[in-house]
Design an enzyme around this catalytic site. Structure first.
Site, PDB file in Angstrom:
ATOM      1  N   CYS A  76      29.292  24.641  46.200  1.00 50.04           N
ATOM      2  CA  CYS A  76      27.994  23.894  46.620  1.00 50.04           C
ATOM      3  C   CYS A  76      28.568  22.900  48.432  1.00 50.04           C
ATOM      4  O   CYS A  76      29.514  23.774  48.778  1.00 50.04           O
ATOM      5  CB  CYS A  76      26.746  23.546  46.596  1.00 50.04           C
ATOM      6  SG  CYS A  76      25.618  23.322  48.114  1.00 50.04           S
ATOM      7  N   HIS A 177      25.697  27.863  42.965  1.00 48.90           N
ATOM      8  CA  HIS A 177      26.027  27.013  41.638  1.00 48.90           C
ATOM      9  C   HIS A 177      25.600  27.405  40.508  1.00 48.90           C
ATOM     10  O   HIS A 177      24.631  28.214  39.859  1.00 48.90           O
ATOM     11  CB  HIS A 177      24.474  25.775  42.052  1.00 48.90           C
ATOM     12  CG  HIS A 177      24.100  25.347  43.180  1.00 48.90           C
ATOM     13  ND1 HIS A 177      24.422  24.453  42.453  1.00 48.90           N
ATOM     14  CD2 HIS A 177      23.395  24.991  44.221  1.00 48.90           C
ATOM     15  CE1 HIS A 177      24.220  23.366  43.720  1.00 48.90           C
ATOM     16  NE2 HIS A 177      23.838  24.248  44.974  1.00 48.90           N
ATOM     17  N   GLU A 179      26.910  27.060  38.026  1.00 48.02           N
ATOM     18  CA  GLU A 179      25.945  26.043  36.252  1.00 48.02           C
ATOM     19  C   GLU A 179      23.954  26.294  36.709  1.00 48.02           C
ATOM     20  O   GLU A 179      23.717  26.669  35.427  1.00 48.02           O
ATOM     21  CB  GLU A 179      26.393  24.280  36.607  1.00 48.02           C
ATOM     22  CG  GLU A 179      25.363  24.036  37.773  1.00 48.02           C
ATOM     23  CD  GLU A 179      26.054  23.799  39.451  1.00 48.02           C
ATOM     24  OE1 GLU A 179      25.893  23.442  40.345  1.00 48.02           O
ATOM     25  OE2 GLU A 179      26.824  24.957  39.652  1.00 48.02           O
TER      26      GLU A 179
END
Length: 197
Positions: A76, A177, A179
């Site tokens: 990001c 993202h 994650e």
């Protein structure tokens, strides 16, 4: 083992949780000496690119990161820091990629920030091994990296095509993202952990 650059501008908890789910060992990079402890480096990032760059400069890690030959992944805002310049705060960034980070144009009838799931088209790159094309990843951003076929390894579209992922030598960046992107995102992190310089 993965080193996470800890410069006060990253969402570390979500990232470490995802790494733990994949049984990937990690630690924090606070100083230049810490870079030597790890085989792979992640630069996380949320918020304002200009402010994040100032925080990174204060750590003294900019030069040492640019000199790395091991795999580096920016996530990001961490990806945006790898470019030359951001319109966010008119900020000069690390300059690893000769690209610009630009603000989405709301005149295209889109909401800013771009928030939510978006499918990506990726090229044949080891970062995306086992990830089907058109897989959806989770994005939260108001600024994007201009599409460039030389460095682009995955493309998304939000009013305009933009780089969802880039690569130059041992440096990688993803605008989404991983994650927070479920199984596909965690697979991408696992793939990153196996990359060789």
């Amino acid at each position: 083992m993965i080193g996470i650059v800890n410069y006060g501008a990253g969402n570390i908890f979500s990232l470490t949780s995802a790494l733990e789910r994949q049984h990937l060992n990690y630690g924090m990079v606070n100083t230049e000496a810490d870079l030597d402890k790890y085989t792979h480096i992640i630069i996380p990032g949320v918020g304002h690119a200009g402010a994040a760059m100032k925080k990174l400069e204060q750590t003294g890690l900019v030069g040492p990161i640019k000199a790395l030959k091991k795999p580096v992944l920016g996530i990001c805002v961490g990806m945006q820091l790898l470019t030359d310049h951001s319109e966010e705060g008119d900020a000069r960034l690390m300059g690893i990629f000769p690209l610009k980070t630009r603000l989405f144009d709301k005149n295209q009838g889109i909401k800013i920030p771009h928030m939510g799931w978006n499918n990506i088209e990726h090229k044949n790159n080891p970062l995306f091994d086992g990830v089907a094309n058109e897989t959806q990843f989770y994005f939260v951003h108001s600024y994007f990296i201009e599409y460039n076929p030389i460095f682009d390894i995955a493309t998304a579209n939000y009013g305009t095509p933009f780089s969802a992922a880039i690569q130059k030598d041992n440096f990688y960046g993803v605008q989404f993202h991983p994650e927070k992107s479920g199984t596909a995102g965690e697979l991408l992190l696992k793939n990153f952990s196996t990359l060789t310089p």
